[in-house]
Design an enzyme around this catalytic site. Structure first.
Site, PDB file in Angstrom:
ATOM      1  N   HIS A   1     -70.685  -8.269   1.309  1.00 55.92           N
ATOM      2  CA  HIS A   1     -70.997  -7.543   0.071  1.00 55.92           C
ATOM      3  C   HIS A   1     -72.031  -6.444   0.361  1.00 55.92           C
ATOM      4  CE1 HIS A   1     -72.244  -7.599  -4.374  1.00 55.92           C
ATOM      5  NE2 HIS A   1     -73.246  -6.968  -3.795  1.00 55.92           N
ATOM      6  N   GLU A   2     -73.098  -6.804   1.069  1.00 58.91           N
ATOM      7  CA  GLU A   2     -74.145  -5.829   1.379  1.00 58.91           C
ATOM      8  C   GLU A   2     -73.628  -4.762   2.343  1.00 58.91           C
ATOM      9  OE1 GLU A   2     -76.906  -5.643  -0.240  1.00 58.91           O
ATOM     10  OE2 GLU A   2     -76.467  -7.504  -1.297  1.00 58.91           O
TER      11      GLU A   2
ATOM     12  N   HIS B   1     -71.801  -2.076   0.447  1.00 59.46           N
ATOM     13  CA  HIS B   1     -72.737  -1.078  -0.098  1.00 59.46           C
ATOM     14  C   HIS B   1     -73.163  -0.110   1.007  1.00 59.46           C
ATOM     15  CE1 HIS B   1     -73.506  -2.885  -3.976  1.00 59.46           C
ATOM     16  NE2 HIS B   1     -73.999  -4.007  -3.488  1.00 59.46           N
TER      17      HIS B   1
END
Ligand SMILES: [Zn+2]
Length: 373
Positions: free
Chosen positions: A67-68, A71
């Site tokens: 998820h990170e 980004h």
């Protein structure tokens, strides 16, 4: 974020584990292996609960990293370098060196994380459907991971800054109003409001449902979010303030200059002790050779101070990042963050006219806030 272990680099991004991560890792693993799996699948052997519990937990944290990373990679594609990704008790944080320059970039960067979690959740749901009648432990693991990744996406889409949803919300306000500062203020206020709601909800859960653990956890998350919203908003304010200053206003111009041939001992005795400065220009006849800081001095052991020259330990001019007098202070701070440096010489027409340090930028902010500006 201090007290973190380095895990290694992927795509040039440093991955780190904060020590609080171990708390959440143990909590999740034990609740899976001790409660959830035994309750839902009572006929597994004892060891299997723990093996599947640990693997599930590790895959969950890998999903948070993904998820990170989503980004970060989208951010990087829009010219926003990412230094590190850290896992800690409340999830993951990607450390960006600057903010998005356009609402469109911020929107895509913020939405990438939840989108990634939804895709991962979908893949685990598929794995669950494929294995549920054949390999029960894999199916159990996949079901929980599908649920938790979707929950992660949904929670992060709550429109309070600095959650992803809050960033999406801000980028939309920013696109409509064109006002970055005001959009940030509104999104941060909503973030604080959501923090208070979570605290209130947690207290209700504790005292009405008597579920002390979940209630307390919710209170902590609410407190953390509310706090993060205020901190992020203050940073936005600082950025707006720094944008109004130029390098020549923020720099120190009485920087001691030391000759390249001086010994480290002379530097310490005659300059560092005498002036109290921690950073010096290395220059001769107006020409800059480099800069030298206390940090460079510490690389030489004391017995060698008399035989080592300043030019051997300085950061030479070709390796220095330089600032220009008219450059705005915010872009200087971003450049410092990006290259992980604390000082930059300010150069005008090939000559050094001053030195700008991270501390002096912070001092500017403090003076302004004391004057109530
Ligand atoms: Zn996110």
């Amino acid at each position: 974020m201090g007290n973190a272990f380095n895990l290694g680099r992927v795509f040039g991004i440093q991955f780190r584990l904060h020590y609080t991560w171990f708390i959440i890792f143990i909590l999740i693993t034990t609740s899976l292996s001790w409660q959830l799996f035994p309750r839902s699948y009572p006929d597994w052997p004892w060891l299997l609960y723990w093996v599947i519990g640990i693997v599930t937990s590790l895959l969950f944290f890998t999903s948070v990293l993904a998820h990170e990373l989503a980004h970060s990679l989208v951010g990087r594609a829009h010219g926003i370098p990412v230094r590190s990704i850290t896992l800690f008790i409340f999830g993951g944080i990607a450390e960006m060196t600057k903010e998005a320059a356009h609402p469109g970039a911020e929107f895509k960067m913020a939405a990438a994380g939840p989108a990634c979690s939804l895709v991962i959740g979908g893949l685990f749901a598929l794995l669950y459907l494929l294995t549920r009648s054949t390999i029960q432990p894999i199916a159990a693991m996949a079901l929980w991971l599908a649920y938790i990744n979707v929950a992660l996406a949904v929670f992060n889409l709550i429109p309070g800054f600095p959650l992803d949803g809050g960033r999406v919300f801000r980028s939309i306000l920013w696109r409509i109003s064109g006002n970055y500062g005001r959009s940030s203020r509104i999104a941060a206020r909503v973030g604080q409001g959501i923090g208070y709601l979570l605290i209130l909800g947690g207290i209700l859960i504790m005292f009405i449902l008597h579920d002390w653990f979940s209630g307390l956890w919710m209170v902590f998350i609410g407190w953390f979010l509310g706090n993060a919203a205020s901190v992020s908003y203050r940073q936005v304010q600082w950025r707006e303030v720094l944008r109004g200053f130029t390098a020549s206003q923020a720099m120190t111009s009485d920087c001691p200059a030391v000759s390249p041939g001086a010994t480290v001992n002379q530097l310490v005795q005659e300059y560092a002790f005498a002036t109290g400065h921690s950073c010096f220009l290395v220059a001769e006849e107006g020409r800059l050779w480099g800069i030298v800081t206390l940090h460079n001095i510490k690389t030489v052991s004391q017995p060698d101070w008399n035989v080592t020259q300043v030019k051997e330990i300085m950061t030479p001019v070709d390796k220095l990042k330089v600032a220009y007098p008219e450059q705005d202070a915010l872009s200087i701070l971003e450049q410092m963050n990006e290259s992980n440096i604390n000082q930059m010489p300010v150069v005008s027409e090939g000559r050094v006219i001053g030195l700008i340090a991270r501390d002096s930028l912070i001092r500017l902010l403090r003076i302004r806030s004391q004057l109530g500006m």
